[in-house]
Design an enzyme around this catalytic site. Structure first.
Site, mmCIF file in Angstrom:
data_model
loop_
_atom_site.group_PDB
_atom_site.id
_atom_site.type_symbol
_atom_site.label_atom_id
_atom_site.label_comp_id
_atom_site.label_asym_id
_atom_site.label_seq_id
_atom_site.Cartn_x
_atom_site.Cartn_y
_atom_site.Cartn_z
ATOM 1 N N SER A 141 5.675 0.938 3.849
ATOM 2 C CA SER A 141 4.417 1.416 3.284
ATOM 3 C C SER A 141 3.707 2.245 4.340
ATOM 4 O O SER A 141 3.951 2.075 5.542
ATOM 5 C CB SER A 141 3.540 0.221 2.883
ATOM 6 O OG SER A 141 2.211 0.609 2.608
ATOM 7 N N TYR A 154 -0.241 -8.347 5.670
ATOM 8 C CA TYR A 154 0.592 -7.373 4.960
ATOM 9 C C TYR A 154 0.820 -6.132 5.815
ATOM 10 O O TYR A 154 1.957 -5.667 5.959
ATOM 11 C CB TYR A 154 -0.054 -6.994 3.627
ATOM 12 C CG TYR A 154 0.689 -5.896 2.902
ATOM 13 C CD1 TYR A 154 1.878 -6.174 2.232
ATOM 14 C CD2 TYR A 154 0.227 -4.580 2.904
ATOM 15 C CE1 TYR A 154 2.578 -5.169 1.577
ATOM 16 C CE2 TYR A 154 0.918 -3.575 2.248
ATOM 17 C CZ TYR A 154 2.089 -3.871 1.590
ATOM 18 O OH TYR A 154 2.783 -2.881 0.954
#
Length: 264
Positions: A141, A154
């Site tokens: 990401s 995360y």
């Protein structure tokens, strides 16, 4: 010489980016093995791929968030006479909120799936991947390029994925193995709901549909790229932390998180 049939293993394939990647690899005639917890959805996707004129993917239900789940998956692959030539590590989870306020077990589950499982699968199947001169596509990401107050674990998990991918890309290049990190910005999928993210949490100009992310990821992976970031705006986002003082990056991300938190 192994007589097992080589397959492209895609984790987290039942929906979202994983399902889009499955369709993209199928369009290029890769024999597929789809893995996720939800077997019904995997079979539905496999049927759809077959209905489009491609070979029906094999399907295995497994919970990769546990060590037993990965071991059972490896045994099932061997029992079916298959071996992994391409590994797509797509399975992942996230959680919105301040680390001190979130449940400990749920945050450790992020590390278990996003990092431990990804590493276990990569190293476990590396021999067959090298033997077939295949590849590893890790779905990371743009979060992996900057710290993330409000989603601290995360962001850290995706930074690990980016770092590991870049190192393996260098180590395995001489063996003819492709290793690539696909680093999308926000993609409207079920991940948002499961992570507790409101639909407007990220700027809309950063969003890309899952099929476009999958297409660009596949092309970059097959082209031997180390990192693929779909969308010009997202590529700029990955560069800003390298060109901007770290304290300023943290302040901006924290400001946006607090602004969103007040709005909920």
């Amino acid at each position: 010489m192994s007589s097992a049939a080589p397959v492209c293993l895609i984790t987290g394939a039942s929906s979202g980016i994983g399902a889009a990647l499955a369709r993209e690899f199928a369009r290029h005639n890769h024999p597929l093995l789809l893995v996720a917890r939800r077997e019904d959805e995997l079979n539905r996707l496999a049927d759809q791929i077959a209905a489009e004129g491609h070979a029906r993917p094999a399907v295995i239900s497994a919970d990769l968030g546990t060590p037993d789940g990965i071991g059972q998956l490896a045994e099932a692959i061997h029992a079916r006479g298959l071996e992994v030539s391409i590994l797509v590590n797509n399975a992942g989870i996230g959680l919105l909120g301040e680390a001190a306020a979130l449940d400990l077990a749920r945050q450790l589950a992020i590390v278990d799936l996003n990092n431990r499982a990804l590493t276990d699968l990569t190293l476990r199947f590396l021999d067959s991947i090298v033997r077939h001169k295949g590849g590893i596509l890790n779905v990371a990401s743009i979060a992996g390029f900057l710290p993330g107050p409000g989603m601290a674990v995360y962001h850290a998990s995706k930074a690990y994925t980016v770092s590991l991918t870049e190192a393996l890309h260098t180590e395995l290049k001489a063996d003819g193995v492709k290793v690539c990190a696909l680093c999308p910005g926000p993609v409207p999928t079920g991940f948002f709901h499961r992570a507790g993210l409101p639909h407007d949490y990220f700027p809309r100009f950063l969003a890309r549909p899952a099929d476009r992310v999958a297409r660009e990821g596949y092309e970059g992976f097959m082209g031997g790229h180390r990192i693929v970031v779909p969308g010009t705006e997202n590529r700029i986002m990955t560069l800003l932390p390298r060109l901007t003082p770290r304290a300023l990056v943290l302040a901006v991300v924290a400001w946006r998180w607090r602004r969103q938190a007040r709005g909920r």
